[in-house]
Design a protein around this motif. Sequence first.
Motif, PDB file in Angstrom:
ATOM      1  N   THR A   1       0.522  -1.031  -0.251  1.00 29.32           N
ATOM      2  CA  THR A   1      -0.156  -0.108  -0.494  1.00 29.32           C
ATOM      3  C   THR A   1       0.449   1.384   0.132  1.00 29.32           C
ATOM      4  OG1 THR A   1      -1.816  -1.611   0.916  1.00 29.32           O
ATOM      5  CG2 THR A   1      -2.305   1.302   1.209  1.00 29.32           C
ATOM      6  N   GLN A   2       2.114   1.568   1.016  1.00 34.08           N
ATOM      7  CA  GLN A   2       2.556   2.541   0.648  1.00 34.08           C
ATOM      8  C   GLN A   2       3.288   2.420  -0.300  1.00 34.08           C
ATOM      9  OE1 GLN A   2       4.687   2.304   4.456  1.00 34.08           O
ATOM     10  NE2 GLN A   2       3.047   2.954   6.007  1.00 34.08           N
ATOM     11  N   SER A   3       4.137   1.477  -1.208  1.00 36.63           N
ATOM     12  CA  SER A   3       4.606   1.539  -2.416  1.00 36.63           C
ATOM     13  C   SER A   3       3.906   2.043  -2.853  1.00 36.63           C
ATOM     14  CB  SER A   3       5.543   0.894  -2.600  1.00 36.63           C
ATOM     15  OG  SER A   3       6.273   0.247  -1.373  1.00 36.63           O
ATOM     16  N   ILE A   4       2.899   2.078  -3.430  1.00 30.57           N
ATOM     17  CA  ILE A   4       1.468   2.519  -4.303  1.00 30.57           C
ATOM     18  C   ILE A   4       1.162   4.145  -4.192  1.00 30.57           C
ATOM     19  CG2 ILE A   4      -0.975   2.130  -5.006  1.00 30.57           C
ATOM     20  CD1 ILE A   4       1.328   0.035  -6.395  1.00 30.57           C
ATOM     21  N   VAL A   5       0.549   4.595  -2.720  1.00 34.49           N
ATOM     22  CA  VAL A   5       1.107   5.672  -2.631  1.00 34.49           C
ATOM     23  C   VAL A   5       1.756   6.422  -3.261  1.00 34.49           C
ATOM     24  CG1 VAL A   5       0.690   6.702  -1.001  1.00 34.49           C
ATOM     25  CG2 VAL A   5      -0.615   4.930  -0.773  1.00 34.49           C
ATOM     26  N   ALA A   6       3.250   6.237  -2.879  1.00 40.16           N
ATOM     27  CA  ALA A   6       4.693   6.717  -3.685  1.00 40.16           C
ATOM     28  C   ALA A   6       4.648   7.217  -4.816  1.00 40.16           C
ATOM     29  CB  ALA A   6       5.772   5.967  -2.559  1.00 40.16           C
ATOM     30  N   VAL A   7       4.022   5.968  -5.388  1.00 46.44           N
ATOM     31  CA  VAL A   7       4.347   5.712  -6.933  1.00 46.44           C
ATOM     32  C   VAL A   7       2.845   6.456  -7.436  1.00 46.44           C
ATOM     33  CG1 VAL A   7       3.595   4.318  -8.855  1.00 46.44           C
ATOM     34  CG2 VAL A   7       4.922   3.505  -7.219  1.00 46.44           C
ATOM     35  N   ARG A   8       1.599   7.213  -7.243  1.00 46.33           N
ATOM     36  CA  ARG A   8       0.787   7.260  -7.428  1.00 46.33           C
ATOM     37  C   ARG A   8       1.004   9.034  -7.279  1.00 46.33           C
ATOM     38  NH1 ARG A   8      -3.661   4.410  -5.267  1.00 46.33           N
ATOM     39  NH2 ARG A   8      -3.502   5.531  -3.288  1.00 46.33           N
ATOM     40  N   ASP A   9       1.813   9.102  -6.193  1.00 47.47           N
ATOM     41  CA  ASP A   9       3.011  10.737  -5.951  1.00 47.47           C
ATOM     42  C   ASP A   9       3.838  11.284  -6.597  1.00 47.47           C
ATOM     43  OD1 ASP A   9       4.380  12.388  -2.942  1.00 47.47           O
ATOM     44  OD2 ASP A   9       2.387  13.167  -4.352  1.00 47.47           O
ATOM     45  N   PHE A  10       4.056  10.136  -7.121  1.00 46.54           N
ATOM     46  CA  PHE A  10       5.504  10.369  -8.006  1.00 46.54           C
ATOM     47  C   PHE A  10       4.358  10.436  -9.574  1.00 46.54           C
ATOM     48  CE2 PHE A  10       9.727  10.264 -10.073  1.00 46.54           C
ATOM     49  CZ  PHE A  10       9.134   9.259 -11.917  1.00 46.54           C
ATOM     50  N   ILE A  11       3.755   9.827 -10.402  1.00 49.10           N
ATOM     51  CA  ILE A  11       2.845   9.897 -11.543  1.00 49.10           C
ATOM     52  C   ILE A  11       2.083  11.482 -11.351  1.00 49.10           C
ATOM     53  CG2 ILE A  11       1.199   9.293 -13.789  1.00 49.10           C
ATOM     54  CD1 ILE A  11       2.333   6.725 -12.445  1.00 49.10           C
ATOM     55  N   LYS A  12       1.869  11.448 -10.400  1.00 49.31           N
ATOM     56  CA  LYS A  12       1.505  13.045  -9.924  1.00 49.31           C
ATOM     57  C   LYS A  12       1.944  14.435 -10.058  1.00 49.31           C
ATOM     58  CE  LYS A  12      -2.127  15.680  -6.978  1.00 49.31           C
ATOM     59  NZ  LYS A  12      -0.942  16.734  -7.064  1.00 49.31           N
ATOM     60  N   ARG A  13       2.998  14.268  -9.819  1.00 45.42           N
ATOM     61  CA  ARG A  13       4.146  15.225  -9.478  1.00 45.42           C
ATOM     62  C   ARG A  13       4.548  15.641 -11.096  1.00 45.42           C
ATOM     63  NH1 ARG A  13       8.442  16.611  -4.582  1.00 45.42           N
ATOM     64  NH2 ARG A  13       6.964  16.068  -2.787  1.00 45.42           N
ATOM     65  N   PHE A  14       4.411  14.511 -11.880  1.00 44.79           N
ATOM     66  CA  PHE A  14       5.219  14.254 -12.979  1.00 44.79           C
ATOM     67  C   PHE A  14       4.450  15.186 -13.796  1.00 44.79           C
ATOM     68  CE2 PHE A  14       6.697  13.386 -17.231  1.00 44.79           C
ATOM     69  CZ  PHE A  14       5.945  12.151 -18.071  1.00 44.79           C
ATOM     70  N   VAL A  15       2.483  14.586 -14.191  1.00 48.81           N
ATOM     71  CA  VAL A  15       1.636  15.225 -14.826  1.00 48.81           C
ATOM     72  C   VAL A  15       1.861  17.089 -14.313  1.00 48.81           C
ATOM     73  CG1 VAL A  15      -1.019  15.208 -14.909  1.00 48.81           C
ATOM     74  CG2 VAL A  15       0.322  13.171 -14.984  1.00 48.81           C
ATOM     75  N   ASP A  16       1.394  16.967 -12.989  1.00 46.05           N
ATOM     76  CA  ASP A  16       1.779  18.701 -12.216  1.00 46.05           C
ATOM     77  C   ASP A  16       2.521  19.758 -13.451  1.00 46.05           C
ATOM     78  OD1 ASP A  16       0.500  17.897  -8.997  1.00 46.05           O
ATOM     79  OD2 ASP A  16      -1.151  17.881 -11.489  1.00 46.05           O
ATOM     80  N   VAL A  17       3.910  18.759 -14.212  1.00 49.36           N
ATOM     81  CA  VAL A  17       4.471  19.656 -14.729  1.00 49.36           C
ATOM     82  C   VAL A  17       4.708  19.927 -15.637  1.00 49.36           C
ATOM     83  CG1 VAL A  17       6.356  20.222 -12.465  1.00 49.36           C
ATOM     84  CG2 VAL A  17       7.103  18.387 -14.026  1.00 49.36           C
ATOM     85  N   MET A  18       3.457  18.710 -17.036  1.00 53.73           N
ATOM     86  CA  MET A  18       3.423  18.212 -17.906  1.00 53.73           C
ATOM     87  C   MET A  18       2.443  19.212 -18.309  1.00 53.73           C
ATOM     88  SD  MET A  18       6.416  16.893 -19.018  1.00 53.73           S
ATOM     89  CE  MET A  18       6.946  17.387 -18.195  1.00 53.73           C
ATOM     90  N   PRO A  19       2.979  19.861 -20.030  1.00 49.50           N
ATOM     91  CA  PRO A  19       2.254  20.324 -20.580  1.00 49.50           C
ATOM     92  C   PRO A  19       1.298  19.271 -21.225  1.00 49.50           C
ATOM     93  CG  PRO A  19       3.935  20.257 -21.867  1.00 49.50           C
ATOM     94  CD  PRO A  19       4.519  19.333 -20.602  1.00 49.50           C
ATOM     95  N   ILE A  20      -0.109  19.260 -20.310  1.00 45.68           N
ATOM     96  CA  ILE A  20      -0.528  17.858 -21.392  1.00 45.68           C
ATOM     97  C   ILE A  20      -1.460  18.057 -21.721  1.00 45.68           C
ATOM     98  CG2 ILE A  20      -2.472  16.255 -20.296  1.00 45.68           C
ATOM     99  CD1 ILE A  20       0.438  15.630 -18.776  1.00 45.68           C
ATOM    100  N   GLY A  21      -1.632  17.789 -22.993  1.00 49.32           N
ATOM    101  CA  GLY A  21      -3.269  17.081 -23.900  1.00 49.32           C
ATOM    102  C   GLY A  21      -2.880  17.021 -25.118  1.00 49.32           C
ATOM    103  N   PRO A  22      -4.107  16.578 -25.840  1.00 50.08           N
ATOM    104  CA  PRO A  22      -3.758  15.518 -27.064  1.00 50.08           C
ATOM    105  C   PRO A  22      -2.774  16.137 -28.268  1.00 50.08           C
ATOM    106  CG  PRO A  22      -5.729  16.762 -27.520  1.00 50.08           C
ATOM    107  CD  PRO A  22      -4.956  17.167 -25.764  1.00 50.08           C
ATOM    108  N   ASP A  23      -2.032  16.915 -28.172  1.00 54.68           N
ATOM    109  CA  ASP A  23      -1.440  17.478 -29.248  1.00 54.68           C
ATOM    110  C   ASP A  23      -0.137  18.061 -28.586  1.00 54.68           C
ATOM    111  OD1 ASP A  23      -2.586  16.899 -31.049  1.00 54.68           O
ATOM    112  OD2 ASP A  23      -4.064  19.357 -30.900  1.00 54.68           O
ATOM    113  N   GLN A  24       0.035  16.779 -27.102  1.00 58.77           N
ATOM    114  CA  GLN A  24       2.032  17.141 -26.006  1.00 58.77           C
ATOM    115  C   GLN A  24       1.738  16.408 -25.650  1.00 58.77           C
ATOM    116  OE1 GLN A  24      -0.022  21.567 -24.465  1.00 58.77           O
ATOM    117  NE2 GLN A  24       1.206  21.943 -25.238  1.00 58.77           N
TER     118      GLN A  24
END
Length: 969
Positions: A47-70
């Motif tokens: 459980t704790q490792s999965i929470v950490a992985v989710r947090d890592f992905i969330k940080r990645f998404v937060d600094v990316m220009p998300i979009g179908p053309d990006q």
Amino acid sequence: MRRHRLLPLCALLGVLFAGLLPNLDAQEVLTVGNRDVIFLIDITMGTQSIVAVRDFIKRFVDVMPIGPDQVQVGVAQFSTTPRLVMDLNSYGTRDEINNALSGIRPRPGQTVNIGAALDFVRTNMLRPEKGSRLQRGVPQLILLMTSKKSSDSVEEPARALLRTGALTLAAGAKTADVDELRQIAFSENVVFALRDFRAMPRNPKAILDSLSTLAGVVVTEVPTEPVVEITTVQTQRVVRDIVFLVDGSNYIVSSFPYVRDFIINVVNQLDVRPDRVQIGLLQFAERPRIEFYLNSYSNRQDVVNKISQLRLTGGSVLKTGAAMNYALSNMFQSSTGSRRWQGVQQVLVLITGGPAQDELKSVADKLALAGVLTFTVSSGQADQALLQSVAFVPDLAYHDAQFSNLPAMAELVMPKLIAEVNDTDVTTASFPDEPVAGGERDVAFLIDGTDNVRADFPYIRDFIIKVIEPLDIGIDKVRVSVVQHSERPSPSFYLNTYQTKDEVIRAVNGLSVAGGRSLNTGAALRFMKDTIFSERLGSRTAQNVPQFLIVLSGSRSRDNVKEPAGSLKTEGVVPFGIGVKDADPKQIEAISHNPSFAFIVKEFSELSTIPGQLNTYVSLPKEQLEVVLQQVAGGERDVAFLIDGTDNVRADFPYIRDFIIKVIEPLDIGIDKVRVSVVQHSERPSPSFYLNTYQTKDEVIRAVNGLSVAGGRSLNTGAALRFMKDTIFSERLGSRTAQNVPQFLIVLSGSSSRDNVKEPAGSLKTEGVVPFGIGVKDADPKQIEAISHNPSFAFIVKEFSELSTIPGQLNTYVSLPKEQLEVVLQQEIRLWKLVDEREKMMEQVKKLKAQLEQKTQKNGTESNSSPDGEILENGTDPNIIELQRDSNRQISDLKFKLVKAEQEVTALEQNVTRLEGQVVRYKSAAENAEKVEDELKAEILKMERELRSALDKVDELESNNSHLSKRLE
């Protein structure tokens, strides 16, 4: 036909985070190239490792220009079976993705099937309908995170993913198998063994920094189920030698991935192979650094792999002109793969993001004279107007304010890059016939292996690699051997030990110091003759293959070297001697074939200046080599130096002395060979010694080392040039001009001359003297060019410490045989006349354009006056000319669109063929399935009959059993 396709690929997450991780909490959205990123997560990690992985992905998404053309993000999870969390096109916004991450939930489990999970990503997620932009050339990146060793095989699924063009990175913790992760990841550099995933969000820098170096991947197949289909990409069928000169300074640090994408996009559209397009690359900041030569790689895959590994040199000083000059001298040579002597168009693509801090225009002219077509691609703080003058014509200069637009700029550059030479109005230079470097050679290195060179041994390894890198190494081509020596020789490998360049370079990189207290170079030379250059150990001297020996020493030999060196020369071996630090110059000369084959440098770090000169000889065709060997340093020469002797150069005078010594050191100085004179000048000339003052090299070098500044406040170089003509180059003071001996004058100035230099310089040239001009610091480039025989004989450097880069180029001319020298001088003059004519024509075109604009502004009012009052006649109405230009541009655009359309039609036809093949296979598979179904039905009927028969038998046996039981009772 199976063809390779390259996908331009920027760095995965490292590029997104590199240099930005310290501010990750600020949640700034980064500017990155388009990419599809898939996270593949082992959900049995706790459980704790999965929470950490989710947090890592969330940080990645937060600094990316998300979009179908990006940037698109997909997620899959797995234990024994894989399951989709989100496809790449499931969510198009940051909030939607972050909300969906809650779907990643831990599940208990003791086993995982990573192979099945990798296959699931390939067959289910890397599809156009699932959002994958693989077929559109967008990078596909997969990050596997697991805590266990896989229960199924991962090797073939990992290979299948790599063949599709996706890059897989592997992170493991707890009981994950590191060797297995290496099988999964496309490179060992992207395998990350972590103690615990729980620390990943707090300190992701190590893994992300490594990922930031990725830039490309080879794609040979596109995912199709149930069969993997091979696709092809149209490449341009052109013949070119293309060198990329890439800014490696701090000006483009954060934007370097876009530069790499641009280069890869260009390479992707070219047919890279030895008989078509060759690619070379060097980067630069304060000084240039060669990454690979034109002949280093023979296919696109190797080129892109090397580009993907590029790391910036860094630095805030940007000497673009010096780098361009270095590229001309080192990259466009037959020994490094250039085919300009075969008439192949030479192209230099300059990519920069900062302001040049040295002279560019004169270097650009030299490139044009050499027949090199220069493109410029720039962004950021680069000077757009200046780079237009650097490009061969302004149309070949491309600039965009945003680095992120560079990858798309490849489409704009390609039409001109592949255009016929005449389409770009290139004046092709005429070169003497010279075959491409190659042919059979046996090259042996005898290097200092004593304890004295232990600290400097990396320089020796780099020196060997720089010498052999341009050579065509192979068992039937160039063979290489390396021997260390101290009190006794110690072979590292023989001429027949390795058969490929990669093997040789790997062996050189693995060298370590053999050790020893002193040198017995004479004994080592005998060993080279009797052992290394023997037929049983790979020497082909009996087959008349040229034999080269490169001897490198850092101290004096205790034994005699003259006799064993002479014995080697008698056997036909051509030795070069290289002395460093405490080496004895006389011993080095005695070892060498002749004094021009001897090189002396003060420090091991200066060894890098020698390989280019060595390769000039090693790569010569056999016939030319024989001619050169019969000549000794170009024969008779009179060489005079006119150097700045003012007080302004007092602090830098040691550099001037070193410069003179480096020029004269390779020359065979003697009263009947090469004579040398040195004159200082300020307000008036001050001779240090004349052409007939000294008769040996030792005397000349001693005199140069004893020079001190004459003094003075300013320069009258014009008067000094007259003095050189009337006094120094006179018969009574040693000049042999009456005997038709070539006369050279090397003028070095650190400031501008107060008097006129053009007329006295012209008078010298009329008398047959060949002047070279060298300007440093405040010297006037125009005066230096006026002094020189022609502008390509002029050299400009910013600091006196940079003078060491010039002697090798000077010696190329000074040591030429007399007949070749005359040919070169005539060609240089003719080429510069062509350049002058071209510039005059371009000026006339500018004036015509200005006249046309003036007419347009006056709304048709006739006006034949140019801005300077001159009436220009071009024989044709300017309006008609403009219409013709517009028409030509439209025709060119239509031609380009037609070619693109034809390529698209071809691609569609290939898709139709592929799909028809699929239909045939599907139909065949369906028919086979029907046959199998019929066979299964028949088998079921048979089994049903057998079952009924068995049941009947069971009933009979039960009846018998009942009967027997009654009888027993």
